[in-house]
Every structure is written in structure tokens, then in C-alpha cells.
Motif scaffolding. Sequence first.
Motif, short mmCIF file in Angstrom:
data_model
loop_
_atom_site.label_atom_id
_atom_site.label_comp_id
_atom_site.label_asym_id
_atom_site.label_seq_id
_atom_site.Cartn_x
_atom_site.Cartn_y
_atom_site.Cartn_z
N HIS A 62 37.68 51.83 50.18
CA HIS A 62 39.09 51.45 50.53
C HIS A 62 39.86 51.49 49.58
O HIS A 62 41.08 52.05 49.89
CB HIS A 62 38.51 49.78 50.77
N HIS A 63 39.55 51.59 48.41
CA HIS A 63 40.59 51.83 47.21
C HIS A 63 39.95 52.09 45.64
O HIS A 63 38.83 51.59 45.89
CB HIS A 63 41.64 50.67 46.86
N MET A 64 40.50 52.62 44.79
CA MET A 64 40.00 52.53 43.66
C MET A 64 40.73 51.94 42.68
O MET A 64 41.89 51.59 42.86
CB MET A 64 40.07 53.90 43.00
N ALA A 65 40.43 51.26 41.71
CA ALA A 65 40.87 50.30 40.65
C ALA A 65 40.89 50.81 39.14
O ALA A 65 39.77 51.25 38.88
CB ALA A 65 40.32 49.04 40.47
N LEU A 66 42.02 51.01 38.50
CA LEU A 66 42.00 51.42 37.15
C LEU A 66 42.41 50.52 36.08
O LEU A 66 43.24 49.50 36.56
CB LEU A 66 43.23 52.67 37.18
N ASP A 67 41.68 50.57 34.98
CA ASP A 67 41.93 49.07 34.27
C ASP A 67 42.92 49.97 33.10
O ASP A 67 42.83 51.03 32.38
CB ASP A 67 40.40 49.06 33.43
N THR A 68 43.73 48.86 32.84
CA THR A 68 44.80 49.48 31.53
C THR A 68 44.92 48.16 30.78
O THR A 68 44.74 46.85 31.26
CB THR A 68 46.09 49.77 32.01
N ASN A 69 45.02 48.20 29.40
CA ASN A 69 45.37 47.12 28.52
C ASN A 69 46.65 46.72 28.60
O ASN A 69 47.32 45.42 28.19
CB ASN A 69 45.12 47.73 26.89
N ASN A 70 47.62 47.34 29.16
CA ASN A 70 48.99 47.09 29.24
C ASN A 70 49.76 47.35 30.63
O ASN A 70 50.20 48.36 30.81
CB ASN A 70 49.75 47.88 28.34
#
Lengths: 132, 132
Positions: A75-83
Motif C-alpha cells: 500500500h505505501h512506504m514510510a520514511l522516518d526523519t528527525n525533522n
Amino acid sequence: MKIDHIAIAVNDVEESAKVYQQALGVDNVEFETIESEGVKVAIIHLDNARVELMQPTNDESPIKKFLDKKGQGLHHMALDTNNIEGEVERMEGCGIQFLGKIRPGSAGTKVTFIHPKSLHGVLTELCSHPKG
Amino acid sequence: MKIDHIAIAVNDVEESAKVYQQALGVDNVEFETIESEGVKVAIIHLDNARVELMQPTNDESPIKKFLDKKGQGLHHMALDTNNIEGEVERMEGCGIQFLGKIRPGSAGTKVTFIHPKSLHGVLTELCSHPKG
């Protein structure tokens, strides 16, 4: 920037979680219902990221519409960012379009979604975990 | 077990790599053509895993068929294991079906694919990187 999770639409999250747990040899699974998004989620913890299985909790859920149209699958991909605020501003400067503003997600996260047309058909979540 | 990469089918890997690089703010991108699989790949290195963009190199490529049927978008997920032979044996014991045997992938890896029907519609690569 790192991969936070891969999200998969399924018809029955309890049954799918059993299949995935057994297939991937993973014990660490949590369930969470996010009423505001109309989904029940099974979070399968791998060593560096997560696989999330999502079942719609009502007929208006976007996941219900996805399942009706395409069936079960990625369905989707998720990217993690600190900001997340800074990244959204930077990306908007590159012409990336978003689906909605930054909003509270599960477990204290902040989330927003990049429109699939900005990334060649890939719905992409941006998320930021609470610090500490 | 960890997430190795997320693979995305695209029409033009050079152009898509530029878009993804700019959007994700990533400089570290490699290109590789894998003739045996009929794909040219852009490998975008994130902090904990990779996003791979795949363009077909000929009309018999499975990626060509995917694009014709579904258009650009998420194609498969790939999971990294230290012991691919052991994992395949364990998974086959759980009734998981595979698409072909363990075979050489790019850059010294060993790879095989779990049939989507064994994981609720998700084509899943298992891969093992060379040690050392």
C-alpha cells in the motif's frame, strides 16, 4: 532519512499477522486501532524497521477503497526523519505535493503523506518519532 | 530478519532517480543493469536500507509486464537474512511457496522470491549478502 515501515493492505489483520509472524519467524507483533484513519494495524517488528498490516475498520476507510480496487498487497512506504517540518518545507521547495498537513499519528508520531504522483506512483508517508 | 530494500517499477530509471534523489535529499545512488532479470536498477541508499527503482531493459522483462498492467509503483519488498538456505527450508516447512530456487543476485548476493499468494498479495524477495 531511513525506512520506517512498509504498509500492506489486508482483509483480516489477525489472520494475516499469524501468517506473516510464522513466515518471517517474528514474535514481536503489536496491534493498534487508529479510528481517525479507519484502520486496525498489526505492527511486525523486524531488526531495522517494521512491516505493518492494515485492515479497514469501516467502509469509508481509504484502505477499504484500496482493497476493493486492487486487492490485498503493498500500500505505501514510510520514511522516518528527525525533522519532519524541515523536510516538508524542503520537499515543497522541490515541487513535491503532500496529502494533508503534518498531523498526529500513532504512538506520539507526527505524519504526513507525499502524493503518489510526486513519486512515480508510490504513496509515501513521512513520519517523525517522539524524541527521547 | 531485516528490510533490505523496497523495489519500485518505473518507466525511466534515470529520470526517476533524479526525482527521488532530490525528494529524499540523498546523494548516494548507484546504477546497475542485471541482464538476466531484464532490469536496469537505481539503488538509492538510505540510512538503514535502500529504495530500488527498476526499469525494464526488454519487452520480456517481468517489470515490463507489471508496468503494462499496473503502471509505475511499488513492486516488491526485500528481506535480508544471514542464512537464506536455512530460512527457505524453515519457510517451506510452514507451507510458504517460492518462485524459483536460490540464485545469484547482484553484487554477490543470493536471492529467491516468495510467491505473492503466500503473503497476501506481496511479492517478497529474500536475499543474503556476502559475508565480510
